[in-house]
Structure formats: C-alpha cells, structure tokens
Design an enzyme around this catalytic site. Structure first.
Site, PDB file in Angstrom:
ATOM      1  N   CYS A 199     -25.262  45.341  22.788  1.00  0.00           N
ATOM      2  CA  CYS A 199     -26.109  44.801  23.404  1.00  0.00           C
ATOM      3  C   CYS A 199     -25.094  43.712  24.313  1.00  0.00           C
ATOM      4  CB  CYS A 199     -27.167  43.577  22.602  1.00  0.00           C
ATOM      5  SG  CYS A 199     -27.795  42.388  22.994  1.00  0.00           S
ATOM      6  N   CYS A 202     -24.600  39.885  22.241  1.00  0.00           N
ATOM      7  CA  CYS A 202     -24.614  39.464  21.066  1.00  0.00           C
ATOM      8  C   CYS A 202     -23.744  40.595  20.842  1.00  0.00           C
ATOM      9  CB  CYS A 202     -26.092  39.422  20.686  1.00  0.00           C
ATOM     10  SG  CYS A 202     -26.735  40.750  19.896  1.00  0.00           S
ATOM     11  N   CYS A 234     -30.571  39.159  19.040  1.00  0.00           N
ATOM     12  CA  CYS A 234     -30.944  37.950  20.159  1.00  0.00           C
ATOM     13  C   CYS A 234     -31.646  37.821  20.802  1.00  0.00           C
ATOM     14  CB  CYS A 234     -29.760  37.875  21.441  1.00  0.00           C
ATOM     15  SG  CYS A 234     -29.585  39.772  21.994  1.00  0.00           S
ATOM     16  N   CYS A 278     -35.783  54.133  27.666  1.00  0.00           N
ATOM     17  CA  CYS A 278     -35.050  54.048  29.262  1.00  0.00           C
ATOM     18  C   CYS A 278     -34.522  52.378  29.445  1.00  0.00           C
ATOM     19  CB  CYS A 278     -36.856  54.424  29.778  1.00  0.00           C
ATOM     20  SG  CYS A 278     -36.297  53.451  31.634  1.00  0.00           S
TER      21      CYS A 278
END
Ligand SMILES: [Zn+2]
Length: 178
Positions: free
Chosen positions: A92, A95, A144, A164
């Site tokens: 991510c 985070c 997050c 996706c």
C-alpha cells in the site's frame, strides 16, 4: 420527584458506563488488526493507520492522494506497475501494508495491474460500490482504508477473481533470493 431524579441519574450513569464496552472490548481495542507480513512470513498484530486529509496530503503525491483518499482511478495503460513482473510484493502506498504477491499478478489486458488474489484476505477490505451507475466491489487497504481499486468475478482460475488495482495506490518491493 426526588426519587425520580435519583432514578434518572442512576439510569444516565448506567448508560454512559455501558458505552466503552460496546466498542473494542477485545484485546488491543478496535484499532488493532491482524495482518499478514510477507517479510516475516506470518501473521502479526498491527494498528489501524488513521490520518487527517492534511496529513495524507503531506506524505502522498497528488496522484496517490487522488486515488487512495478520493477513490480516483488512473487512466488505463498509464500505471507504472502495469509491466512489473519481477519477484516481489506490492504494498500500500499509504501505509506500506503488503497487499499482493507478484506470483498472483496476471496480464488482464485491461490496462491496470491485475491479480487473482490478495496476499492474505485480512490485508484487504471489500465493500459494495454503487457509484457510476454500476454495482462494483471496492477494494481497500485494511490498515489505512486507502482505496486501491475494484474486484471483479471474471478473472482466471483458480479463484476466478480479477483484482483490478491502481499503480499509484501501490509500491513494488522486489524480493531477491527468496
Ligand atoms: Zn494502507
């Protein structure tokens, strides 16, 4: 009247006293969550990452902020992670939570990085998205709550799912010799 006031007082105290127990009564509170760490190869306990809009703007690029925090979508075939095929982990961008393994990435032809499954079910959160006059399932980071993309049921075997994702919502970390 006096008795009534005392009774009212007792009831009010009782109501407020009950409040905290409705939230995170489990160990660690409602802000802790179990996530899978690719680096450690096991599940660990972590804390939710909660920031204000201003704090997110300071640490994210404009594009990352637009996708992660405003549920934006990058233009097809423009993402920097579309052609990444090295061995590693997609994390991510908000985070740093591990989201997808490179082994589960496939060429969907849609123009967005596509995966058959997340690194662990706990690391992502899905929720119905009925915007743009369509029924879709939004995929978010569990830690997050950053918007990552959507999941569709037209993916290849064995899961039949197509996650996706937006390149801008993720960072790729190459793992060598693992
Ligand atoms: Zn995140």
């Amino acid at each position: 009247m006096r008795h009534f006031l005392i009774l009212l007082f007792v009831l009010l105290v009782g109501m407020f006293a009950c409040r905290p127990s409705t939230g995170g009564s489990e160990k660690g509170g409602a802000l802790s969550l179990k996530i899978y760490s690719a680096e450690l190869g096991r599940y660990i306990m972590s804390q939710k990452v909660i920031k204000t809009e201003q704090e997110w703007k300071r640490i994210l690029t404009k594009e990352q902020f637009h996708i992660l925090r405003e549920k934006g979508t990058e233009r097809a075939f423009t993402g920097k992670l579309l052609k990444v095929h090295e061995h590693g982990v997609f994390r991510c961008a908000g985070c740093g939570l591990d989201l997808f393994n490179s082994e589960d990435k496939f060429e969907s032809g849609t123009g967005w990085p596509s995966f058959t499954k997340p690194i662990a079910p706990e690391n992502i959160t899905t929720r119905p998205d009925n915007s743009l006059f369509s029924k879709r399932t939004e995929v978010l980071c569990s830690r997050c709550e950053g918007h990552l993309g959507h999941v569709f049921d037209d993916g290849p075997k064995p899961t039949g799912l197509r996650y996706c994702m937006n390149s801008e919502a993720m960072l790729f970390v190459e793992l060598k010799g693992q």
